[in-house]
Design an enzyme around this catalytic site. Structure first.
Site, short mmCIF file in Angstrom:
data_model
loop_
_atom_site.label_atom_id
_atom_site.label_comp_id
_atom_site.label_asym_id
_atom_site.label_seq_id
_atom_site.Cartn_x
_atom_site.Cartn_y
_atom_site.Cartn_z
CB THR A 174 49.08 -3.28 55.20
OG1 THR A 174 49.85 -3.87 54.20
CG2 THR A 174 48.23 -4.58 55.64
CG ASP A 176 47.16 3.98 39.10
OD1 ASP A 176 47.43 3.29 38.05
OD2 ASP A 176 46.78 4.84 39.48
NE ARG A 225 52.09 2.88 48.76
CZ ARG A 225 51.87 3.66 49.34
NH1 ARG A 225 52.68 4.29 50.81
NH2 ARG A 225 50.92 4.55 49.18
CG ASP A 242 49.37 4.67 41.99
OD1 ASP A 242 49.26 4.34 42.55
OD2 ASP A 242 50.54 4.94 40.78
C1 PRP Z 1 54.66 3.02 44.66
C2 PRP Z 1 55.66 3.58 43.81
C3 PRP Z 1 56.54 2.71 44.37
C4 PRP Z 1 55.74 2.78 46.52
C5 PRP Z 1 56.71 3.98 46.83
O1 PRP Z 1 54.38 1.83 43.54
O2 PRP Z 1 56.72 3.42 42.66
O3 PRP Z 1 57.31 1.70 44.77
O4 PRP Z 1 54.73 3.25 45.46
O5 PRP Z 1 55.37 3.68 48.25
P1 PRP Z 1 56.51 3.43 49.67
O6 PRP Z 1 57.32 4.13 49.50
O7 PRP Z 1 55.15 3.58 50.07
O8 PRP Z 1 56.78 2.05 49.32
P2 PRP Z 1 53.56 1.02 43.61
O9 PRP Z 1 52.95 0.07 44.48
O10 PRP Z 1 51.75 1.75 43.62
O11 PRP Z 1 53.05 0.17 42.13
P3 PRP Z 1 53.24 0.33 41.22
O12 PRP Z 1 54.82 0.55 40.96
O13 PRP Z 1 53.32 -0.82 40.24
O14 PRP Z 1 52.26 1.15 40.99
N1 URA Z 2 52.99 5.52 45.71
C1 URA Z 2 52.94 6.38 44.96
O1 URA Z 2 52.97 6.42 42.98
N2 URA Z 2 52.96 8.01 44.70
C2 URA Z 2 51.82 8.70 46.76
O2 URA Z 2 53.11 9.34 46.70
C3 URA Z 2 52.74 7.45 47.14
C4 URA Z 2 53.19 5.62 47.06
#
Ligand code: PRP
Ligand code: URA
Length: 212
Positions: free
Chosen positions: A111, A206, A107, A203
């Site tokens: 944005t 993380d 994400r 997150d």
């Molecule tokens: C997180 C999560 C989803 C997304 C959800 O990933 O694992 O993929 O955010 O958010 P959304 O429904 O608003 O799209 P992130 O983008 O943090 O990436 P990561 O898995 O690499 O930490």
């Molecule tokens: N992605 C995450 O990992 N946690 C949230 O709460 C939203 C998006």
């Protein structure tokens, strides 16, 4: 398990307990990862309820007989990188012959829209029942984009599994892909101003990988 249209919210006490542990700030990376695998197995058990079986002839120590066995080669697990990887081991423990595709999305912090960086799917994805997995469904943007990719490659039979979903994400995903069943361990209250789920667990990537 309560049914809400094509959205399934798991109310099993073991799942609820484990998700509650995952929410706690004091839960370590090791514990979080182990719990993700355990919850994926528990959710996967129910989400795979309608998997296709085939008749197979086997030898028991007593005789030859016809039994039902999974058509394991017809399944694909598709984690959304990177946090979705936390669900793969639990799902593979249930369906070890499944193929695994990967969709890389993150994400954009400004944005909140998903940005694609990787997509590698089984070549015969169109024949497979696809389980798209990601712990968090926040705005729904990542799940919608991942399912868009998979559908463009021909997949028609898709289920989405996540740990925690915001009502906004459920609505967006269901509107964009009404054919996709959504399996959720917990439906939370709302998103905050940074599009994070409240109360959520922070997150997920993380917490799984000890980054930040
Ligand atoms: C997180 C999560 C989803 C997304 C959800 O990933 O694992 O993929 O955010 O958010 P959304 O429904 O608003 O799209 P992130 O983008 O943090 O990436 P990561 O898995 O690499 O930490
Ligand atoms: N992605 C995450 O990992 N946690 C949230 O709460 C939203 C998006």
């Amino acid at each position: 398990m309560a049914r809400e249209g094509k959205v399934y919210v798991f109310d099993h006490p073991l799942i609820q307990h484990k998700v509650s542990l995952m929410r706690k700030t004091s839960t370590t990376v090791k514990e979080f990862r182990e719990l993700a695998t355990e919850v994926a197995m528990l959710m996967g058990f129910e989400a795979t309820r309608d998997l296709a079986l085939e008749d197979v002839e086997i030898e028991t120590p007593m005789c030859t007989t016809q039994v039902k066995m999974l058509k394991g080669e017809d399944i694909a697990i598709v984690p959304i990188l990177r946090a979705g990887l936390g669900f793969v081991d639990g799902m593979l423990a249930l369906v070890p012959n499944a193929k695994v595709g990967h969709v890389g999305l993150y994400r954009d912090p400004e944005t909140h829209k998903p940005v694609e960086y990787y997509c590698k799917l089984p070549v015969d994805i169109e024949k497979r029942e696809c389980f798209v997995v990601d712990p968090m469904l926040a705005t729904g943007g990542s799940a919608i984009a991942a399912i868009d990719f998979i559908k463009k490659r021909g997949a028609t039979n898709i289920k989405f599994m996540c740990l925690i979903a915001a009502p906004e994400g459920i609505e967006a995903l269901h509107t964009a892909h009404p054919d996709v069943d959504i399996y959720i361990a917990a439906k939370d209250e709302c998103l905050n101003e940074n599009a994070y789920i409240l109360p959520g667990l922070g997150d997920a990537g993380d917490r799984l990988y000890g980054t930040k």
